[in-house]
Design a protein around this motif. Structure first.
Motif, short mmCIF file in Angstrom:
data_model
loop_
_atom_site.label_atom_id
_atom_site.label_comp_id
_atom_site.label_asym_id
_atom_site.label_seq_id
_atom_site.Cartn_x
_atom_site.Cartn_y
_atom_site.Cartn_z
N SER A 64 0.82 -1.21 0.00
CA SER A 64 0.00 0.00 0.00
C SER A 64 0.86 1.26 0.00
O SER A 64 0.58 2.24 -0.71
CB SER A 64 -0.92 -0.02 1.22
N ILE A 65 1.94 1.24 0.77
CA ILE A 65 2.86 2.38 0.83
C ILE A 65 3.50 2.58 -0.54
O ILE A 65 3.59 3.71 -1.04
CB ILE A 65 3.93 2.14 1.92
N LEU A 66 3.93 1.50 -1.17
CA LEU A 66 4.55 1.59 -2.50
C LEU A 66 3.55 2.15 -3.50
O LEU A 66 3.89 3.02 -4.31
CB LEU A 66 5.06 0.22 -2.93
N LYS A 67 2.31 1.69 -3.45
CA LYS A 67 1.28 2.19 -4.37
C LYS A 67 1.00 3.67 -4.14
O LYS A 67 0.70 4.39 -5.09
CB LYS A 67 -0.01 1.39 -4.20
N SER A 68 1.11 4.12 -2.90
CA SER A 68 0.84 5.53 -2.61
C SER A 68 1.85 6.45 -3.30
O SER A 68 1.55 7.60 -3.57
CB SER A 68 0.84 5.79 -1.10
N LEU A 69 3.05 5.93 -3.57
CA LEU A 69 4.05 6.73 -4.28
C LEU A 69 3.66 6.91 -5.74
O LEU A 69 4.07 7.87 -6.38
CB LEU A 69 5.43 6.08 -4.19
N ASN A 70 2.87 5.98 -6.26
CA ASN A 70 2.28 6.11 -7.59
C ASN A 70 3.30 6.48 -8.67
O ASN A 70 3.03 7.31 -9.53
CB ASN A 70 1.14 7.13 -7.54
N GLY A 71 4.49 5.90 -8.57
CA GLY A 71 5.52 6.18 -9.57
C GLY A 71 6.16 7.55 -9.43
O GLY A 71 6.98 7.93 -10.25
N LYS A 72 5.80 8.30 -8.40
CA LYS A 72 6.32 9.66 -8.22
C LYS A 72 7.35 9.73 -7.10
O LYS A 72 7.62 10.80 -6.57
CB LYS A 72 5.17 10.62 -7.93
N GLY A 73 7.90 8.60 -6.75
CA GLY A 73 8.89 8.56 -5.70
C GLY A 73 9.59 7.22 -5.72
O GLY A 73 9.32 6.38 -6.58
N GLU A 74 10.47 7.03 -4.77
CA GLU A 74 11.21 5.77 -4.69
C GLU A 74 11.16 5.25 -3.27
O GLU A 74 11.22 6.01 -2.31
CB GLU A 74 12.68 5.98 -5.07
N LEU A 75 11.05 3.94 -3.16
CA LEU A 75 11.05 3.26 -1.87
C LEU A 75 12.07 2.13 -1.95
O LEU A 75 12.01 1.29 -2.85
CB LEU A 75 9.67 2.69 -1.57
N VAL A 76 13.02 2.15 -1.02
CA VAL A 76 14.03 1.10 -0.95
C VAL A 76 14.03 0.55 0.46
O VAL A 76 13.95 1.30 1.43
CB VAL A 76 15.44 1.64 -1.33
N LEU A 77 14.12 -0.78 0.57
CA LEU A 77 14.19 -1.45 1.86
C LEU A 77 15.62 -1.93 2.07
O LEU A 77 16.30 -2.31 1.12
CB LEU A 77 13.26 -2.66 1.90
N CYS A 78 16.06 -1.92 3.34
CA CYS A 78 17.41 -2.43 3.61
C CYS A 78 17.48 -3.10 4.98
O CYS A 78 16.59 -2.95 5.81
CB CYS A 78 18.46 -1.32 3.51
N SER A 79 18.56 -3.82 5.17
CA SER A 79 18.92 -4.44 6.44
C SER A 79 17.90 -5.46 6.94
O SER A 79 17.61 -5.54 8.13
CB SER A 79 19.18 -3.37 7.52
#
Length: 112
Positions: A64-79
């Protein structure tokens, strides 16, 4: 739910300070990350270095968080620890999310 927000250059780093991301914290986790996204330039790094366990409800929150970016941002997970990383592989979420081994690698992706 406790979490830290740090900023490095134009990247917002969100660090959940809990061992378990499960149904009991899913709504709060999602809401807090969405608030960070609304207030920022939409380059988000989720650092899971304190998290030992993620359940399906929090996987749904991440989608849901990724969809909220709607291609207008970036989300990266780490660790992610090995168990958590295995969950992403098993559910094939590793194909949807950008996952890096550590914060430095994740920041390189976001700061390009």
């Amino acid at each position: 739910m406790n979490f830290e927000i740090q900023s490095e250059n134009d990247v917002q780093i969100v660090v959940p300070l809990v061992r378990r991301l499960d149904a009991s914290v899913e709504q709060t986790f999602k809401q807090q990350v969405l608030e960070v996204i609304e207030k920022s330039n939409k380059k988000i790094l989720l650092d899971f270095s304190h998290v030992d366990f993620i359940d399906s409800s929090c996987l749904g929150a991440l989608v849901s968080i990724l969809k909220s970016l709607n291609g207008k941002g970036e989300l990266v997970l780490c660790s992610l620890n090995s168990n958590t990383h295995d969950l992403f592989k098993l559910t094939r979420m590793d194909r949807i999310f950008s996952i890096k081994a550590n914060r430095q690698d994740a920041l390189q992706v976001l700061m390009g």
